[in-house]
Scaffold this active site. Structure first.
Site, mmCIF file in Angstrom:
data_model
loop_
_atom_site.group_PDB
_atom_site.id
_atom_site.type_symbol
_atom_site.label_atom_id
_atom_site.label_comp_id
_atom_site.label_asym_id
_atom_site.label_seq_id
_atom_site.Cartn_x
_atom_site.Cartn_y
_atom_site.Cartn_z
ATOM 1 N N GLY A 46 15.790 31.060 -13.096
ATOM 2 C CA GLY A 46 16.178 31.492 -11.766
ATOM 3 C C GLY A 46 17.515 30.901 -11.368
ATOM 4 O O GLY A 46 17.934 29.875 -11.923
ATOM 5 N N GLN A 51 24.104 28.092 -5.786
ATOM 6 C CA GLN A 51 24.308 27.313 -7.022
ATOM 7 C C GLN A 51 25.609 27.675 -7.733
ATOM 8 O O GLN A 51 26.075 26.914 -8.579
ATOM 9 C CB GLN A 51 23.127 27.502 -7.979
ATOM 10 C CG GLN A 51 21.846 26.852 -7.483
ATOM 11 C CD GLN A 51 20.740 27.023 -8.493
ATOM 12 O OE1 GLN A 51 20.054 28.033 -8.501
ATOM 13 N NE2 GLN A 51 20.577 26.041 -9.373
ATOM 14 N N CYS A 88 15.833 22.325 -12.570
ATOM 15 C CA CYS A 88 16.826 23.115 -11.849
ATOM 16 C C CYS A 88 18.156 23.014 -12.586
ATOM 17 O O CYS A 88 18.537 21.924 -13.017
ATOM 18 C CB CYS A 88 16.968 22.572 -10.429
ATOM 19 S SG CYS A 88 18.189 23.434 -9.422
ATOM 20 N N LEU A 89 18.846 24.134 -12.707
ATOM 21 C CA LEU A 89 20.134 24.125 -13.408
ATOM 22 C C LEU A 89 21.159 23.247 -12.684
ATOM 23 O O LEU A 89 22.124 22.793 -13.290
ATOM 24 C CB LEU A 89 20.671 25.550 -13.555
ATOM 25 C CG LEU A 89 19.836 26.481 -14.447
ATOM 26 C CD1 LEU A 89 20.415 27.885 -14.451
ATOM 27 C CD2 LEU A 89 19.734 25.936 -15.868
ATOM 28 N N HIS A 130 11.103 28.284 -5.518
ATOM 29 C CA HIS A 130 12.201 27.370 -5.839
ATOM 30 C C HIS A 130 13.544 27.977 -5.431
ATOM 31 O O HIS A 130 14.372 27.303 -4.792
ATOM 32 C CB HIS A 130 12.154 27.072 -7.346
ATOM 33 C CG HIS A 130 13.251 26.187 -7.851
ATOM 34 N ND1 HIS A 130 13.016 24.957 -8.432
ATOM 35 C CD2 HIS A 130 14.605 26.358 -7.881
ATOM 36 C CE1 HIS A 130 14.173 24.414 -8.775
ATOM 37 N NE2 HIS A 130 15.149 25.248 -8.474
ATOM 38 N N GLU A 131 13.756 29.245 -5.779
ATOM 39 C CA GLU A 131 15.051 29.867 -5.499
ATOM 40 C C GLU A 131 15.249 30.139 -4.010
ATOM 41 O O GLU A 131 16.345 29.963 -3.478
ATOM 42 C CB GLU A 131 15.218 31.162 -6.310
ATOM 43 C CG GLU A 131 15.148 30.981 -7.826
ATOM 44 C CD GLU A 131 16.010 29.859 -8.372
ATOM 45 O OE1 GLU A 131 17.081 29.574 -7.791
ATOM 46 O OE2 GLU A 131 15.608 29.246 -9.378
ATOM 47 N N HIS A 134 16.461 27.137 -2.262
ATOM 48 C CA HIS A 134 17.905 26.893 -2.398
ATOM 49 C C HIS A 134 18.699 27.518 -1.245
ATOM 50 O O HIS A 134 19.730 26.985 -0.826
ATOM 51 C CB HIS A 134 18.434 27.499 -3.703
ATOM 52 C CG HIS A 134 18.333 26.595 -4.898
ATOM 53 N ND1 HIS A 134 18.988 25.385 -4.973
ATOM 54 C CD2 HIS A 134 17.682 26.732 -6.083
ATOM 55 C CE1 HIS A 134 18.728 24.825 -6.156
ATOM 56 N NE2 HIS A 134 17.938 25.614 -6.844
#
Ligand code: NI
Length: 151
Positions: A46, A51, A88-89, A130-131, A134
């Site tokens: 994701g 991000q 997480c990236l 999660h996304e 953000h």
């Protein structure tokens, strides 16, 4: 399409609230294509627009069944509970257990501007939660119950 640079959690931009998308124009469609490419390139499941430095309410997720794009996503309902490992990236190398709903119902616009509604469970439900977090400046590390020693 192009890869975009993924912001790390030291970047305060990741703590800001993203704005609604008013018009799905060519810039937005290019951003979405780039987000999908960037997510796949980084082996992520994701990615949210902040991000890559864009404070707009757009997420992409792909848990192995092809990319799903949601513009102005909303978490309508959550049922049950699951606890599992998350990463997480924007927080490379860090993994921890986070509690999420087992099943969620999310809605939003697809790139064609149509309203779509998706019922998701397990990993896909986790990815949506999660996304969407953000977009409100929330990182998974805010919610970790227990950090993992290794990946
Ligand atoms: Ni993340």
């Amino acid at each position: 399409m192009a890869l975009r640079q993924i912001r790390l959690d030291s970047d305060e931009l990741l703590r800001k609230r993203s704005r609604e998308v008013i018009e799905i124009n060519s810039n937005i469609l290019t951003l979405i294509d780039d987000m999908i490419e960037t997510m796949h390139n980084a082996d992520g499941v994701g990615l949210a627009a902040p991000q890559v430095g864009i404070l707009k309410r757009i997420i992409v997720v792909d848990v192995g069944e092809g990319p799903i794009v949601l513009i102005n996503p909303q978490l309508l309902e959550g049922f049950g509970e699951q606890t599992g490992s998350e990463g997480c990236l924007s927080v490379p190398g860090v993994f921890g257990e986070v509690k999420r709903p087992q099943t969620v119902v999310v809605s939003g616009l697809n790139p064609q501007g149509e309203t779509i509604k998706i019922e998701a469970k397990d990993l896909l439900a986790r990815a949506f939660c999660h996304e969407i977090d953000h977009l409100d400046g929330i990182l998974f590390t805010d919610k970790v119950i227990r950090y993992m020693e290794d990946e």
